[in-house]
Enzyme design. Structure first.
Site, PDB file in Angstrom:
ATOM      1  N   GLY A  78     -13.994  -1.979 -83.834  1.00 55.69           N
ATOM      2  CA  GLY A  78     -12.753  -1.507 -83.215  1.00 55.69           C
ATOM      3  C   GLY A  78     -11.592  -1.516 -84.197  1.00 55.69           C
ATOM      4  O   GLY A  78     -10.689  -0.679 -84.123  1.00 55.69           O
ATOM      5  N   ASN A  79     -11.623  -2.444 -85.154  1.00 57.75           N
ATOM      6  CA  ASN A  79     -10.538  -2.523 -86.127  1.00 57.75           C
ATOM      7  C   ASN A  79     -10.583  -1.390 -87.143  1.00 57.75           C
ATOM      8  O   ASN A  79      -9.580  -1.101 -87.792  1.00 57.75           O
ATOM      9  CB  ASN A  79     -10.573  -3.876 -86.852  1.00 57.75           C
ATOM     10  CG  ASN A  79     -10.106  -4.997 -85.936  1.00 57.75           C
ATOM     11  OD1 ASN A  79      -9.150  -4.825 -85.183  1.00 57.75           O
ATOM     12  ND2 ASN A  79     -10.798  -6.121 -85.974  1.00 57.75           N
ATOM     13  N   LYS A 115     -14.398 -15.457 -74.101  1.00 58.29           N
ATOM     14  CA  LYS A 115     -13.923 -14.402 -74.999  1.00 58.29           C
ATOM     15  C   LYS A 115     -12.421 -14.182 -74.791  1.00 58.29           C
ATOM     16  O   LYS A 115     -11.995 -13.721 -73.724  1.00 58.29           O
ATOM     17  CB  LYS A 115     -14.692 -13.115 -74.669  1.00 58.29           C
ATOM     18  CG  LYS A 115     -14.218 -11.883 -75.397  1.00 58.29           C
ATOM     19  CD  LYS A 115     -14.798 -11.792 -76.784  1.00 58.29           C
ATOM     20  CE  LYS A 115     -14.286 -10.547 -77.492  1.00 58.29           C
ATOM     21  NZ  LYS A 115     -14.699 -10.534 -78.901  1.00 58.29           N
ATOM     22  N   LYS A 175     -19.970  -5.339 -78.733  1.00 61.84           N
ATOM     23  CA  LYS A 175     -20.417  -3.955 -78.963  1.00 61.84           C
ATOM     24  C   LYS A 175     -21.598  -3.883 -79.933  1.00 61.84           C
ATOM     25  O   LYS A 175     -22.409  -2.945 -79.849  1.00 61.84           O
ATOM     26  CB  LYS A 175     -19.265  -3.067 -79.430  1.00 61.84           C
ATOM     27  CG  LYS A 175     -18.738  -3.350 -80.810  1.00 61.84           C
ATOM     28  CD  LYS A 175     -19.121  -2.312 -81.816  1.00 61.84           C
ATOM     29  CE  LYS A 175     -18.648  -2.634 -83.210  1.00 61.84           C
ATOM     30  NZ  LYS A 175     -18.535  -4.016 -83.628  1.00 61.84           N
ATOM     31  N   LYS A 214     -22.611  -9.682 -85.606  1.00 60.84           N
ATOM     32  CA  LYS A 214     -23.224  -8.557 -86.326  1.00 60.84           C
ATOM     33  C   LYS A 214     -24.608  -8.955 -86.846  1.00 60.84           C
ATOM     34  O   LYS A 214     -25.576  -8.203 -86.734  1.00 60.84           O
ATOM     35  CB  LYS A 214     -22.324  -8.116 -87.485  1.00 60.84           C
ATOM     36  CG  LYS A 214     -20.968  -7.607 -87.007  1.00 60.84           C
ATOM     37  CD  LYS A 214     -20.078  -7.175 -88.152  1.00 60.84           C
ATOM     38  CE  LYS A 214     -18.605  -7.237 -87.757  1.00 60.84           C
ATOM     39  NZ  LYS A 214     -18.273  -6.679 -86.449  1.00 60.84           N
TER      40      LYS A 214
END
Lengths: 341, 341
Positions: free
Chosen positions: A37-38, A154, A242, A304
């Site tokens: 997203g960044n 979160k 994600k 990740k």
């Protein structure tokens, strides 16, 4: 005999009335790329529409190059974008009914998806590529009994002084006290079980489209039962990682490669020490060992690494972690952290 | 001979090793249904998430019945929903960068699309239908020189006192003075030229999906040229009439029928007079004559009549205007205002 007779009569060789040529190729290599997203906002964290548009345009050539050569699915994060929507909800709550977090996630699929559609369509046009793109609104099934719902962890949105957080706490939200910084909302981050709209992704890939799907990890959705005993799908307030959704989607699509695109070229071990070194070719077992040794942390690289380990561990297909502008090289096996079974 | 020999030797009849049966059917009837934005909120104009969810659930059986029998595309309005997003933008502008109107439109495609996905998937599950649904983020091309951009006429959002409208006027928006009610924003309502994502709709229909697309008339998009002379697609602040977009989409998809679903069973002539009567079977010419006589007005029925006249006039295929719960009967030709060439 017939040929000899034709030659004697000076008739031309027999021609078929109609030739049907069917060319059967192996399926293209199928790649799922997960964008952070960044990577889709300005370098200074600026998430204005202009900054988002510029960031998506900057990401486009690398994505288009992959899309033209391979079957491509693009998933993306949405942290900064969803944060903005939550703040609008809060500030306007007295005038406009706030929408739940899962709606905010859906909204970012559409805005980021539209930016990607425009930018990639333009790039395909510029390069003469015969490729089309589609963006699917995508839901991800989670377990209503996921422990995340009992113990949300979160953090999302902004820090607020207690007086401003109080009405939201009273409204059923969970907020944690961060001392001098103020209070911040926490939500569940449940495990993605299934991308409910994966069949549509698959149909579009088969029809030659590159597909944007699973944005923000997908709209978190649970299966419940209504008063007549019928199944009822319902959006639920949560944030799904994600990269973990990308792993589930890539597996469902039988993808050949999952590439997690971030802001560094490699996952590193010994990060910040004199022995720091980038990981290049690694096995799932090696990567899991480094993770168990605490090399990656929970915030940035941890999920990740978990995503690529799951995908490659479960499917035996390769995965990679690298920076956005190296995704082509990572696919070719010449850059990034490349993970094999 | 061979059969006789087989009979004599008491061998069973010859069996094929392998039978391949290819069944070729004519394409299913393809229907585009345009749902009014007001059909997707509470009966009292309530646009809370709960009211929207209930309204979509109420619309579901009629839509699912069509989807199971035919190829179905669902487009929908978004007026009340987009209005809410604009108000949030305004109220939160000092804290969160406002997003342009086209982004708000995209956002409603995702939220309404998700509600439709959940509700229709559940209905297919309940009835055992082997049908899937997908929601596409959809852009609609408009002309950057459309006269609407010079002279915006479509009112959106809420009325504000001048003092609150002033900063938005200064920000380049057009607001009109409505006297005692206050000021209200107006935007362009350009003609839809092309649904840019129609090929994806088509691919999904061919793969057996019902498809939600073109929500809110599509994200208004113009073609411009960047400094290198390359085409650049860009979202633009406007509102496209969703019924006119449905007509363009239905034509692009070679649909057999366009159904505009609204809150009344028929278009009426002499509305509110003693001679009031519903239109049942009409030709495009008759409908255009009634429109020229001012029977339908600009706000409600006018654009719906224009949409069906365009679709049926251009394609020679039928269209209908009716209420949501009669769309099945309208498709069968037994209810609603049915339009033929």
């Amino acid at each position: 005999m017939a040929a000899a007779l034709r030659a004697r009569l000076a008739r031309p060789p027999s021609q078929p009335v109609f030739t049907l040529t069917v060319e059967v190729y192996p399926r293209e290599v199928r790649i799922v790329v997960a964008l952070g997203g960044n990577a889709l906002i300005g370098p200074d964290g600026n998430a204005t529409p202009e900054a988002q548009t510029e960031a998506v345009r900057a990401a486009t050539p690398a994505l288009a190059a992959l899309a033209v050569e391979h079957e491509l699915v693009i998933t993306h994060g949405n942290g900064p974008q969803v944060g903005n929507l939550l703040v609008k909800n809060e500030i306007a709550a007295a005038v406009v009914p706030p929408v739940p977090l899962d709606w905010c996630g859906a909204q970012t699929q559409a805005t980021i998806g539209t930016l990607l559609l425009d930018a990639l369509d333009d790039e395909f046009e510029r390069t003469g590529a015969r490729k089309r793109l589609a963006t699917l609104v995508t839901r991800t099934l989670v377990d209503r009994d996921d422990p995340g719902f009992q113990h949300p962890t979160k953090p999302i949105g902004r820090y607020l002084p207690f007086a401003e957080a109080k009405p939201l706490l009273d409204h059923g939200q969970t907020w944690l006290d961060h001392g001098a910084k103020g209070w911040r909302r926490v939500v569940a981050s449940p495990e993605p079980l299934e991308v409910l709209d994966a069949p549509a992704v698959s149909a579009l890939l088969a029809a030659g489209f590159a597909v944007v799907a699973g944005g923000g990890g997908g709209v978190p959705t649970i299966r419940t039962t209504d008063e007549h005993g019928h199944r009822r799908l319902t959006g639920v307030q949560a944030v799904i990682d994600k990269d973990l959704t990308a792993a589930v989607l890539a597996q469902a699509l039988d993808a050949d490669l999952l590439v997690v695109a971030t802001d560094v070229d490699h996952a590193m071990v010994g990060y910040g020490t004199p022995d720091q070194r980038p990981l290049e070719e690694v096995t799932v077992a090696e990567l899991r060992r480094h993770a168990a040794d605490g090399e990656f942390g929970a915030g940035g690289m941890g999920p990740k690494v978990e995503a690529v380990c799951r995908f490659t561990g479960r499917t035996g297909h390769r995965s990679a972690i690298t920076s956005l502008h190296r995704i082509g090289e990572a696919a070719a096996g010449t850059a990034g952290t490349r993970v094999r079974p």
